[in-house]
Enzyme design. Structure first.
Site, PDB file in Angstrom:
ATOM      1  CB  ILE A  53      30.026 -10.475 -31.468  1.00  0.00           C
ATOM      2  CG1 ILE A  53      29.034 -10.954 -32.294  1.00  0.00           C
ATOM      3  CG2 ILE A  53      30.542  -9.052 -32.368  1.00  0.00           C
ATOM      4  CD1 ILE A  53      27.820 -10.364 -32.651  1.00  0.00           C
ATOM      5  CG  ASN A  77      39.196   0.167 -26.095  1.00  0.00           C
ATOM      6  OD1 ASN A  77      40.373   0.504 -25.787  1.00  0.00           O
ATOM      7  ND2 ASN A  77      38.828  -0.737 -26.749  1.00  0.00           N
ATOM      8  CG  HIS A  95      37.606  -5.448 -24.322  1.00  0.00           C
ATOM      9  ND1 HIS A  95      37.038  -6.036 -25.676  1.00  0.00           N
ATOM     10  CD2 HIS A  95      37.224  -3.800 -24.433  1.00  0.00           C
ATOM     11  CE1 HIS A  95      36.601  -4.812 -26.389  1.00  0.00           C
ATOM     12  NE2 HIS A  95      36.712  -3.749 -25.712  1.00  0.00           N
ATOM     13  CG  HIS A 154      32.585  -2.435 -23.742  1.00  0.00           C
ATOM     14  ND1 HIS A 154      31.919  -1.269 -23.941  1.00  0.00           N
ATOM     15  CD2 HIS A 154      33.804  -2.615 -24.550  1.00  0.00           C
ATOM     16  CE1 HIS A 154      32.497  -0.758 -24.949  1.00  0.00           C
ATOM     17  NE2 HIS A 154      33.493  -1.584 -25.750  1.00  0.00           N
ATOM     18  CD  GLU A 171      34.323   0.280 -33.200  1.00  0.00           C
ATOM     19  OE1 GLU A 171      33.701  -0.702 -33.285  1.00  0.00           O
ATOM     20  OE2 GLU A 171      35.110   0.912 -34.160  1.00  0.00           O
TER      21      GLU A 171
HETATM   22  P1  DGP Z   1      35.181  -1.206 -28.069  1.00  0.00           P
HETATM   23  O1  DGP Z   1      36.050  -0.901 -29.253  1.00  0.00           O
HETATM   24  O2  DGP Z   1      36.037  -1.147 -26.846  1.00  0.00           O
HETATM   25  O3  DGP Z   1      33.888  -0.353 -27.866  1.00  0.00           O
HETATM   26  O4  DGP Z   1      34.592  -2.725 -28.317  1.00  0.00           O
HETATM   27  C1  DGP Z   1      33.368  -3.164 -28.486  1.00  0.00           C
HETATM   28  C2  DGP Z   1      33.311  -4.731 -28.679  1.00  0.00           C
HETATM   29  O5  DGP Z   1      32.114  -5.200 -28.666  1.00  0.00           O
HETATM   30  C3  DGP Z   1      34.167  -5.186 -29.908  1.00  0.00           C
HETATM   31  O6  DGP Z   1      35.128  -6.151 -29.504  1.00  0.00           O
HETATM   32  C4  DGP Z   1      32.857  -5.962 -30.650  1.00  0.00           C
HETATM   33  C5  DGP Z   1      31.961  -6.016 -29.520  1.00  0.00           C
HETATM   34  N1  DGP Z   1      30.582  -6.156 -29.889  1.00  0.00           N
HETATM   35  C6  DGP Z   1      29.768  -5.203 -30.705  1.00  0.00           C
HETATM   36  N2  DGP Z   1      28.582  -5.536 -31.053  1.00  0.00           N
HETATM   37  C7  DGP Z   1      28.250  -6.677 -30.198  1.00  0.00           C
HETATM   38  C8  DGP Z   1      27.106  -7.767 -29.964  1.00  0.00           C
HETATM   39  O7  DGP Z   1      26.223  -7.294 -30.399  1.00  0.00           O
HETATM   40  N3  DGP Z   1      27.323  -8.777 -29.211  1.00  0.00           N
HETATM   41  C9  DGP Z   1      28.538  -8.907 -28.686  1.00  0.00           C
HETATM   42  N4  DGP Z   1      28.763 -10.017 -27.857  1.00  0.00           N
HETATM   43  N5  DGP Z   1      29.887  -8.318 -28.910  1.00  0.00           N
HETATM   44  C10 DGP Z   1      29.686  -7.059 -29.540  1.00  0.00           C
END
Ligand code: DGP
Length: 125
Positions: free
Chosen positions: A40, A97, A112, A110, A105
């Site tokens: 997102i 992460n 990336h 996940h 977070e």
């Molecule tokens: P991390 O810091 O590795 O936990 O990355 C979390 C990622 O998830 C961050 O790049 C933004 C993404 N993200 C958070 N909420 C959402 C969501 O509701 N939809 C999508 N598509 N991505 C999200």
């Protein structure tokens, strides 16, 4: 706010809700082991997240508790998504992460996938 990756899996986390279809995502790929969708808040021209279908908090949790079939299926899905996005020849970066110091977070594993441009140094210095 980074999470504590040693906590039990929280079924209400945002990626669990995406998996259940309660929240939308821009889906890139899905099979029995993995769902891939666009981040997102993209940090590169291509920024895709790949998540396992099972309830795993982090890479640590998945590598410890995931079955060989789930792990193989997930790893293959990540490779497939990167190939389908045309990222192999120009190159790309994977990142997972874990916990507080990793800056994780969302408490559902996940990976990336970043690509579409030169990505610079591995970490900010
Ligand atoms: P991390 O810091 O590795 O936990 O990355 C979390 C990622 O998830 C961050 O790049 C933004 C993404 N993200 C958070 N909420 C959402 C969501 O509701 N939809 C999508 N598509 N991505 C999200």
């Amino acid at each position: 706010m980074p999470i504590d990756a040693t906590k039990p899996y929280d079924e209400s986390n945002i990626f669990a809700r995406i998996l259940r279809g309660e929240l939308p995502c821009t889906k890139v790929y899905e099979n029995e082991f993995a769902l891939a969708f666009n981040d997102i808040k993209p940090a590169a021209p291509v920024h895709i997240l790949v998540i396992p279908k099972g309830p795993y908090v982090s890479w640590d949790d998945f590598s410890a508790r995931g079955s060989a079939e789930e792990i193989a299926g997930f790893v293959k899905a990540v490779g497939h998504v990167a190939r389908e996005a045309g990222l192999v020849e120009p190159g790309y970066r994977l990142l997972a992460n874990v916990g507080m110091n990793g800056g994780q977070e969302v408490p559902h594993l996940h990976v990336h996938i970043f690509g579409g441009a030169g990505l610079g140094p591995m970490l900010a210095r």
